[in-house]
Design a protein around this motif. Structure first.
Motif, mmCIF file in Angstrom:
data_model
loop_
_atom_site.group_PDB
_atom_site.id
_atom_site.type_symbol
_atom_site.label_atom_id
_atom_site.label_comp_id
_atom_site.label_asym_id
_atom_site.label_seq_id
_atom_site.Cartn_x
_atom_site.Cartn_y
_atom_site.Cartn_z
ATOM 1 N N LYS A 1 0.868 -1.179 0.000
ATOM 2 C CA LYS A 1 0.000 0.000 0.000
ATOM 3 C C LYS A 1 0.903 1.227 0.000
ATOM 4 O O LYS A 1 2.018 1.191 0.541
ATOM 5 N N PRO A 2 0.464 2.317 -0.605
ATOM 6 C CA PRO A 2 1.300 3.522 -0.650
ATOM 7 C C PRO A 2 1.683 3.997 0.755
ATOM 8 O O PRO A 2 0.918 3.848 1.709
ATOM 9 N N LEU B 1 3.767 7.408 2.551
ATOM 10 C CA LEU B 1 4.334 8.748 2.350
ATOM 11 C C LEU B 1 4.180 9.200 0.900
ATOM 12 O O LEU B 1 5.062 9.840 0.332
ATOM 13 N N GLY B 2 3.049 8.816 0.293
ATOM 14 C CA GLY B 2 2.769 9.206 -1.081
ATOM 15 C C GLY B 2 3.535 8.414 -2.125
ATOM 16 O O GLY B 2 3.484 8.732 -3.304
ATOM 17 N N GLN B 3 4.247 7.378 -1.705
ATOM 18 C CA GLN B 3 5.059 6.572 -2.620
ATOM 19 C C GLN B 3 4.426 5.189 -2.767
ATOM 20 O O GLN B 3 3.877 4.645 -1.805
ATOM 21 N N ASP B 4 4.544 4.616 -3.976
ATOM 22 C CA ASP B 4 3.968 3.285 -4.182
ATOM 23 C C ASP B 4 4.988 2.233 -4.620
ATOM 24 O O ASP B 4 4.635 1.095 -4.897
ATOM 25 N N GLY C 1 10.368 4.893 -4.877
ATOM 26 C CA GLY C 1 9.782 6.087 -4.278
ATOM 27 C C GLY C 1 10.204 6.259 -2.835
ATOM 28 O O GLY C 1 10.551 7.367 -2.398
ATOM 29 N N VAL D 1 12.615 9.182 -0.681
ATOM 30 C CA VAL D 1 12.344 9.763 0.634
ATOM 31 C C VAL D 1 13.531 9.507 1.559
ATOM 32 O O VAL D 1 13.958 10.393 2.309
#
Length: 153
Positions: A116-117, A119-122, A126, A130
């Motif tokens: 699941k994504p 911190l907005g990353q998938d 990604g 970060v």
């Protein structure tokens, strides 16, 4: 993307090693007024978060002691530590070993989708972005704390 990303990770980690090599270990636990954390905490936090983001610590990675989550994870602080914490030498060795493992990652690894994504990353790539930002941010913090600590010593 993964080549540039891993090169940036390597650049940041080498800058961190440069900072670590300049430290006076007798001052890394000095806590400055108004700050929750110390140089040792920032070092362990960089290590722990990178392990979480790049390697899925503690669920998929067993390269660090699980106690590192309670010592250096988000929301932790040295005031809550037990008496025994990793030495600077041990943390630096952990960082080097982690760096060596990261340099061996294959480009396709970074395309791995997360369940699941986060911190907005998938993807792991990604999360690595970060982690790269996070490492640079905390390296700057430990640099500043170290400079101020030396001036106050």
């Amino acid at each position: 993307m993964s080549k540039d990303l891993i090169e940036q990770f390597a650049f940041n980690r080498n800058m961190l090693f440069t900072e670590l090599d300049k430290l006076d270990e007798s001052l890394i636990d000095k806590q400055l007024e108004g700050l929750n954390n110390t140089v040792r905490w920032h070092i362990g936090h960089i290590l722990t978060v990178a392990e979480q983001f790049l390697f899925g610590f503690p669920n998929q990675s067993k390269h660090l002691p699980e106690t590192y989550i309670s010592l250096f994870g988000n929301g932790t602080k040295p005031a809550d530590w037990p008496e025994e914490v990793p030495s600077l030498k041990e943390l630096r060795a952990n960082l080097q070993e982690q760096f060596d493992r990261a340099m061996k990652l294959q480009p396709e690894y970074f395309a791995t989708k997360l369940e699941k994504p986060f911190l907005g990353q998938d993807t792991i790539g990604g999360l690595t972005k970060v982690a790269v930002f996070h490492e640079a941010h905390h390296t700057g913090q430990l640099h500043t704390i170290s400079l101020l600590t030396v001036k106050q010593a």
